[in-house]
Enzyme design. Structure first.
Site, PDB file in Angstrom:
ATOM      1  N   SER A 179       0.886  -1.236   0.069  1.00 33.37           N
ATOM      2  CA  SER A 179      -0.067   0.068  -0.089  1.00 33.37           C
ATOM      3  C   SER A 179       0.813   1.266   0.017  1.00 33.37           C
ATOM      4  O   SER A 179       0.467   2.364  -0.605  1.00 33.37           O
ATOM      5  CB  SER A 179      -1.042  -0.030   1.197  1.00 33.37           C
ATOM      6  OG  SER A 179      -0.292  -0.214   2.472  1.00 33.37           O
ATOM      7  N   HIS A 207      -5.354  -3.688  -2.810  1.00 39.82           N
ATOM      8  CA  HIS A 207      -5.307  -2.517  -3.873  1.00 39.82           C
ATOM      9  C   HIS A 207      -5.236  -3.218  -5.259  1.00 39.82           C
ATOM     10  O   HIS A 207      -5.039  -2.269  -6.082  1.00 39.82           O
ATOM     11  CB  HIS A 207      -3.772  -2.093  -3.585  1.00 39.82           C
ATOM     12  CG  HIS A 207      -3.816  -0.968  -2.402  1.00 39.82           C
ATOM     13  ND1 HIS A 207      -4.469   0.151  -2.409  1.00 39.82           N
ATOM     14  CD2 HIS A 207      -3.479  -1.169  -1.137  1.00 39.82           C
ATOM     15  CE1 HIS A 207      -4.157   0.836  -1.234  1.00 39.82           C
ATOM     16  NE2 HIS A 207      -3.564  -0.216  -0.414  1.00 39.82           N
ATOM     17  N   LYS A 238     -11.522   0.590  -1.594  1.00 33.56           N
ATOM     18  CA  LYS A 238     -10.518   1.196  -2.644  1.00 33.56           C
ATOM     19  C   LYS A 238     -11.252   1.229  -4.036  1.00 33.56           C
ATOM     20  O   LYS A 238     -11.759   2.128  -4.309  1.00 33.56           O
ATOM     21  CB  LYS A 238      -9.218   0.349  -2.585  1.00 33.56           C
ATOM     22  CG  LYS A 238      -8.617  -0.100  -1.194  1.00 33.56           C
ATOM     23  CD  LYS A 238      -7.799   1.051  -0.728  1.00 33.56           C
ATOM     24  CE  LYS A 238      -7.676   0.866   0.868  1.00 33.56           C
ATOM     25  NZ  LYS A 238      -6.818  -0.202   1.517  1.00 33.56           N
TER      26      LYS A 238
HETATM   27  C1  LIG Z   1      -6.970  -0.300   3.049  1.00 34.61           C
HETATM   28  C2  LIG Z   1      -6.369  -1.416   3.462  1.00 34.61           C
HETATM   29  C3  LIG Z   1      -6.897  -2.527   4.278  1.00 34.61           C
HETATM   30  C4  LIG Z   1      -8.017  -2.169   4.959  1.00 34.61           C
HETATM   31  O1  LIG Z   1      -9.001  -1.931   4.346  1.00 34.61           O
HETATM   32  P1  LIG Z   1     -10.500  -0.927   4.888  1.00 34.61           P
HETATM   33  O2  LIG Z   1     -11.431  -1.420   4.172  1.00 34.61           O
HETATM   34  O3  LIG Z   1      -9.684   0.331   4.428  1.00 34.61           O
HETATM   35  O4  LIG Z   1     -10.300  -1.299   6.310  1.00 34.61           O
HETATM   36  C5  LIG Z   1      -6.161  -3.624   4.516  1.00 34.61           C
HETATM   37  N1  LIG Z   1      -5.058  -4.039   3.726  1.00 34.61           N
HETATM   38  C6  LIG Z   1      -4.464  -3.056   3.013  1.00 34.61           C
HETATM   39  C7  LIG Z   1      -3.323  -3.637   2.174  1.00 34.61           C
HETATM   40  C8  LIG Z   1      -5.115  -2.067   2.577  1.00 34.61           C
HETATM   41  O5  LIG Z   1      -4.565  -1.165   1.665  1.00 34.61           O
END
Ligand SMILES: *Cc1c(COP(=O)(O)O)cnc(C)c1O
Length: 405
Positions: A179, A207, A238
């Site tokens: 991320s 992602h 996302k």
């Molecule tokens: C954003 C993210 C999460 C968490 O997801 P949310 O739905 O925002 O809580 C978990 N793992 C990764 C790699 C992320 O980028």
């Protein structure tokens, strides 16, 4: 005594340029957003396909509100389980090529709940050093022995597994797209090694979902690894432009998590309209290939433009880190961008390790070539490409490479 430590800690954070504050967005999440009545070009949203403000998704949510109301009033296992939850789980399983799937209120809770259910004391969980914070928290809270291998270093992963025969269960967990660095995990290798040592394989596809794979189904589709990953975690927050997390896997794994994952059991079900919006997002990705095409066009265009100045910036996904070095320098550059109408917050410790503070660009399908040109021009104007003060080794390397260039 008492709560004085709070003020002390806040002062310390401020002195180190590590204090974080929220900016308030007064408009929908589009490439141009409004803050304090002013318009800013945003390059910091995970809304990769621009779906967060898509008409069809808004309509789906509104229709679901009319049909089901807003709240759910209870957890899924009590009386909160409604038709849209079931429909979305069916859809996500189909999308990910698994037998079943389970929704969680957020991706964070999906990682936490799944990891704590799957491993505990007497087990070992092995993960990449740069895994998302929600994975790290899950690994720590599970009570299992937690070991980390250097970023994407599969031989270190293998040697950790080699020395793990005394543990009851073994689990290997990795982000598919990292991320804060935007690079990708060598999944086929990781899967091969995990299989060899009989470890459970869990992949965080947050992602990659809606970004990678010919049909946007994620990194499993990209590598043709369908059926080889035991636990696929993802998020609707996302590219899907919504909110909520999920685990996709076999029927047994999902039945197990329904009974064991505390972040599923002890929390109220998502509003049905949220599920309807996520479902509409997945449908849009399947029906409109131009969304994915446009995103990748933008990624290639940014890459070609950046390489005119620095050919060492890796561009593998919509996330492109511009490593600066110190938190102070990153904040200074971010402030200069902001003064020029561009929003890219500085990413600082503890999100990234000290000395690797950065500007993290993220692209959307709804950005235009003109938007990307404006970003490049502004980076040039504020002196990013000739930046001399960066202190960390990767930025120093970038600079020496640039001199050679
Ligand atoms: C954003 C993210 C999460 C968490 O997801 P949310 O739905 O925002 O809580 C978990 N793992 C990764 C790699 C992320 O980028």
């Amino acid at each position: 005594m008492g709560i004085e430590f709070i003020l002390d800690e806040l002062h310390t954070l401020k002195d180190r340029t590590l204090l974080r504050e929220c900016k308030t967005i007064e408009s929908p999440q589009d490439p141009y957003i409004q803050i304090n009545g002013k318009s800013y070009l945003s390059f910091c949203s995970n809304n990769y396909l621009g779906l967060a403000n898509h008409l069809k998704i808004k309509q789906a949510a509104i229709a679901a509100i009319h049909q089901y109301g807003w709240g759910t009033g209870a957890s899924r296992l009590v009386s909160g389980n409604m038709t849209p939850h079931q429909e979305l789980e069916k859809k996500i399983a189909e999308f990910k090529g698994t037998r079943d799937a389970l929704l969680f209120p957020t991706g964070y809770m999906a990682n936490l709940g799944a990891l704590c259910a799957l491993v505990s004391k007497g087990d070992i969980v092995v993960g990449d050093k740069l895994n998302h914070a929600s994975i790290i928290d899950g690994c720590r809270q599970s009570g299992a022995t937690f070991r980390v291998y250097p970023h994407n270093n599969v031989s270190q992963l293998e040697s950790l597994l080699q020395r793990s025969s005394m543990y009851r269960r073994k689990l290997v967990v990795t982000d598919s797209v990292f991320s804060m660095d935007g690079d990708t995990a060598p999944l086929p290798e990781i899967v091969r090694i995990a299989r060899k040592y009989d470890a459970i394989i869990m992949v965080d596809d947050a992602h990659a979902t809606g970004v990678f794979g010919k049909q946007g189904k994620g990194m499993i589709e990209h590598y043709g690894l369908e059926g080889k990953v035991d636990v696929i975690m993802g998020s609707f927050s996302k590219a899907i432009g919504s909110i909520g997390g999920f685990i996709a896997g076999s029927k047994d794994i999902i039945d197990f998590l329904k009974n064991k994952a505390r972040t599923f059991i002890y929390t109220t079900a998502l509003p049905p309209a949220v599920c309807a919006a996520s479902l509409a997002g997945l449908t849009l990705i399947q029906e409109d290939a131009s969304l994915l095409d446009k995103l990748w066009e933008n990624i290639r265009y940014l890459k070609s433009q950046l390489s005119k100045f620095r050919n060492t910036i890796a561009v593998e996904s919509p996330i492109v880190p511009l490593i600066v070095g110190s938190a102070e320098d990153a904040v200074n550059l971010s402030t200069k961008l902001y003064e020029n109408g561009i929003l890219i917050p500085a990413i600082r410790p503890p999100t990234v390790s000290p000395g690797t503070s950065r500007l993290r660009i993220s692209l959307m399908a709804t950005h235009t070539e003109g938007d990307i040109n404006r970003l490049i021009d502004t980076l040039k104007d504020i002196g990013f490409f000739t930046y001399e003060n960066a202190r960390d080794s990767s930025a120093a390397k970038l600079q020496s490479d640039e001199k050679k260039h």
